[in-house]
Scaffold this active site. Structure first.
Site, PDB file in Angstrom:
ATOM      1  N   SER A 293       0.826  -1.191   0.000  1.00 42.48           N
ATOM      2  CA  SER A 293       0.000   0.000   0.000  1.00 42.48           C
ATOM      3  C   SER A 293       0.871   1.257   0.000  1.00 42.48           C
ATOM      4  CB  SER A 293      -0.958  -0.039   1.194  1.00 42.48           C
ATOM      5  OG  SER A 293      -1.972   0.928   1.059  1.00 42.48           O
TER       6      SER A 293
ATOM      7  N   ASP B 288      -5.392  -4.414  -2.306  1.00 43.84           N
ATOM      8  CA  ASP B 288      -4.355  -3.920  -1.403  1.00 43.84           C
ATOM      9  C   ASP B 288      -3.529  -5.083  -0.835  1.00 43.84           C
ATOM     10  OD1 ASP B 288      -3.369  -3.048   1.436  1.00 43.84           O
ATOM     11  OD2 ASP B 288      -3.928  -1.175   0.444  1.00 43.84           O
TER      12      ASP B 288
END
Length: 644
Positions: free
Chosen positions: A304, A410
């Site tokens: 991320s 993610d």
């Protein structure tokens, strides 16, 4: 007691440097490159290093001592056996005088056609042996079983990637500048014609077209022009000009040789930065302070926003970290629009990293995402950096990112703090920054206060509170997952700031500033520095003869002395017996005598222990001088010095 010590290491590690024929070894100044590499290992890592050149024996001057060449007779029927025997002889005679021995073979192998024969020469040596193999394309490494055939499994192999020049990044910017120059010239039509002819002649149009086709196609999820990834543990080098010319120094070459030196000596440093939205901005001061403390960074990984920080640093250095700091609101708006479309943020991330490909980064950067279809982590090391970063940050409920037909989410759900992958990529020292904050504590009603059940039930139905609980549950789960990666890290920075927020992107610079001044960061940097300094030292069981001082230098886990066996008879410790054998061989061949300084050795009867030293060294008593020394409080031991 000696069983608790490290095994004694008295012989150098040997590394042969070979170049794939597809990498055009004839165009590489390998003798000079290997010489600069040896100097880098010696100066930056303080390892005693020697270079052996394998050459044909044609009218050469008398050999030096120690030899700098392995001289192969012309017409030799078996190159492998001859070179192997010469390396073993060097290992026996001179191994104790060095930490690293580099072997360069272009003298007999200028075109790389004899790589396999020379590779096999490393098999079966009594010292640690390895091969560093230079490649200019990932496919050359994958094709080794075809091009070289069977290779010895006992020899450690390490791919060394030769990176090309960075692709031109500011295409539009440069075109606009040149257009303004044409328009402001006295004869714009003529200037435009000359510019057009030059662009065709220099193939600028072709290069720009290929680059933009690659960039745009990847942003819109095509993998047609995505490059193949390098091997995960590959050392990546980017040379400017002739890298064998050390003056004036070129920073690109200095950095490349440093990474190569740490790779050969098993001292690569990997840094993982965890994903936590804006809270991952703690990684910015973390990287800066590691650099300022003198801790190198060879490999980066992140999930991320942690992947953002790592890739921006690998692509642009400190400039990239500053760009992230000044554009926290831009990232925040991009994240907002990613509720329906993440292409705007993908374009910005690509532009901000100057449209670089992950495979072009000299510091390998591993961007971690999650495969929606399988729930497995996806480690991306090639492809447009901006696209890989967008995939790593596609946290539901934001839209997923497609790369090809693979739907990526993610990286947090599968590997929020990717430390284990750094071990697989060749990092010996792993440093991690865990960025997920603790959830904020809220006061509760004291237990003594009676609260009716229907009020509690009504409170649990509150949609705002339920959404808030879901958000806090995200943080709790991610934090626990990230904390589980601590076991793979040597240094674990558990980031804490007074103002912790994963979603307040405007607060990114404030979070970074608070982290920079936090006590937890200072402790993490201090520990990382200690770990790096310890890695710089010789192996605890290392022993070597320093030819500049003639001292026999010992690592901290080497113990020389005497001990009583079960029958109460004096004997040498195992370390002393093994070391004296190698030192005695060295003295017999290359020195005149040996001085043994006895520290607090019990005086009873020298007749009991002098013969032990003479037998272990194989030297007659006349070649050994004993010097007794009393040092109050010191343990009984002895030290050795060579007399040339």
């Amino acid at each position: 007691m000696s069983a608790f010590f490290y095994p004694l290491v008295t012989r150098a590690d040997m590394t042969m440097v070979l170049a794939d024929p597809g990498a055009d070894p004839a165009a590489l100044p390998l003798p000079g490159i290997v010489q600069v590499l040896a100097q880098t290992i010696q100066t930056e890592l303080d390892d005693l290093t020697w270079v052996l050149h394998v050459v044909w024996d044609v009218g050469l001057p008398p050999p030096t001592s120690p030899p700098t060449q392995i001289r192969v007779p012309l017409g030799l029927p078996n190159l492998t056996v001859f070179v192997h025997d010469q390396l073993q002889q060097f290992c026996d005679n001179w191994g104790i005088a060095f930490d690293e021995v580099l072997i360069e073979t272009s003298g007999v192998n200028p075109d790389g056609s004899r790589d396999a024969e020379l590779w096999w020469a490393m098999d079966g040596l009594t010292c640690t042996s390895s091969v560093n193999y230079l490649i200019s394309d990932p496919q050359q490494w994958n094709d080794l079983p075809i091009t070289l055939g069977l290779l010895p499994a006992s020899v450690k192999t390490q791919p060394v990637a030769l990176l090309g020049p960075m692709p031109e990044a500011h295409l539009v910017h440069n075109l606009l500048i040149e257009l303004m120059q044409i328009l402001s010239s006295p004869d714009p039509a003529n200037e435009a014609q000359l510019w057009f002819q030059s662009a065709i002649a220099t193939q600028r149009f072709a290069r720009w077209w290929r680059r933009w086709l690659t960039v745009v196609s990847q942003i819109y999820s095509s993998t047609r022009f995505q490059p193949k990834p390098w091997s995960l543990n590959a050392i990546r080098l980017r040379f400017t000009g002739d890298p064998s010319v050390v003056a004036p120094p070129v920073q690109t070459n200095i950095d490349s040789f440093g990474r190569w030196a740490r790779g050969i000596t098993d001292r690569r440093v990997g840094v993982a930065i965890g994903g936590a939205g804006a809270q991952s901005y703690v990684g910015i001061p973390f990287l800066r302070q590691l650099r300022d403390a003198g801790v190198p960074i060879d490999i980066l990984s992140g999930s991320s926003t942690g992947a953002f920080v790592g890739a921006f640093y690998a692509a642009l250095g400190d400039k990239g970290l500053t760009r992230m700091m000044f554009n926290s609101n831009t990232i925040g708006w991009g994240v907002f629009f990613a509720l329906v479309d993440n292409i705007p943020l993908t374009w910005w991330l690509s532009w901000a990293t100057e449209f670089v490909d992950l495979s072009d980064l000299a510091q390998p950067t591993i961007s971690v995402s999650s495969v929606a279809q399988t729930g497995e982590p996806f480690h991306q090391t090639a492809g447009l950096a901006g696209k890989g970063l967008m995939a790593s940050g596609s946290l539901p409920p934001f839209v997923a990112t497609y790369i090809g037909n693979t739907r990526l989410l993610d990286g947090g759900p599968t590997q929020d703090l990717p430390t284990a992958i750094l071990n697989a990529a060749g990092a010996e020292l792993v440093i991690a920054a865990q960025a997920v904050p603790k959830v904020q504590s809220f006061p509760q009603v004291p237990e003594q206060v009676p609260v009716p059940y229907f009020k509690k039930w009504a409170l649990t139905l509150n949609p705002l509170l339920r959404g808030f609980d879901a958000y806090r549950s995200y943080l709790m789960l991610y934090r626990q997952a990230a904390m589980g990666e601590e076991q793979y890290a040597d240094v674990f920075y558990n980031a804490t700031t007074k103002f912790s927020s994963a979603g307040s992107w405007y607060a990114g610079p404030r979070i970074a500033l608070e982290a920079a001044n936090s006590q937890s960061l200072q402790h993490a940097i201090a520990k990382a520095k200690l770990e790096w300094d310890a890695l710089l030292e010789d192996a605890p069981g290392r022993a070597r003869i320093n030819r500049s001082t003639n001292q026999v230098e010992l690592g901290p886990a080497v113990r020389l002395g005497f001990e009583l066996d079960p029958s109460v008879v004096w004997r040498l410790t195992p370390h002393a017996e093994a070391l004296l054998e190698d030192v005695g061989r060295y003295v017999a061949n290359f020195a005149s005598s040996l001085t043994v300084t006895l520290v607090n050795i019990p005086p009873p009867n020298p007749v009991e222990w002098e013969p032990l030293i003479e037998v272990a060294t194989g030297l007659p008593g006349v070649q050994i001088t004993y010097v007794p020394v009393i040092i109050p409080g010191a343990p009984a031991s002895f030290s050795l010095e060579i007399v040339p």
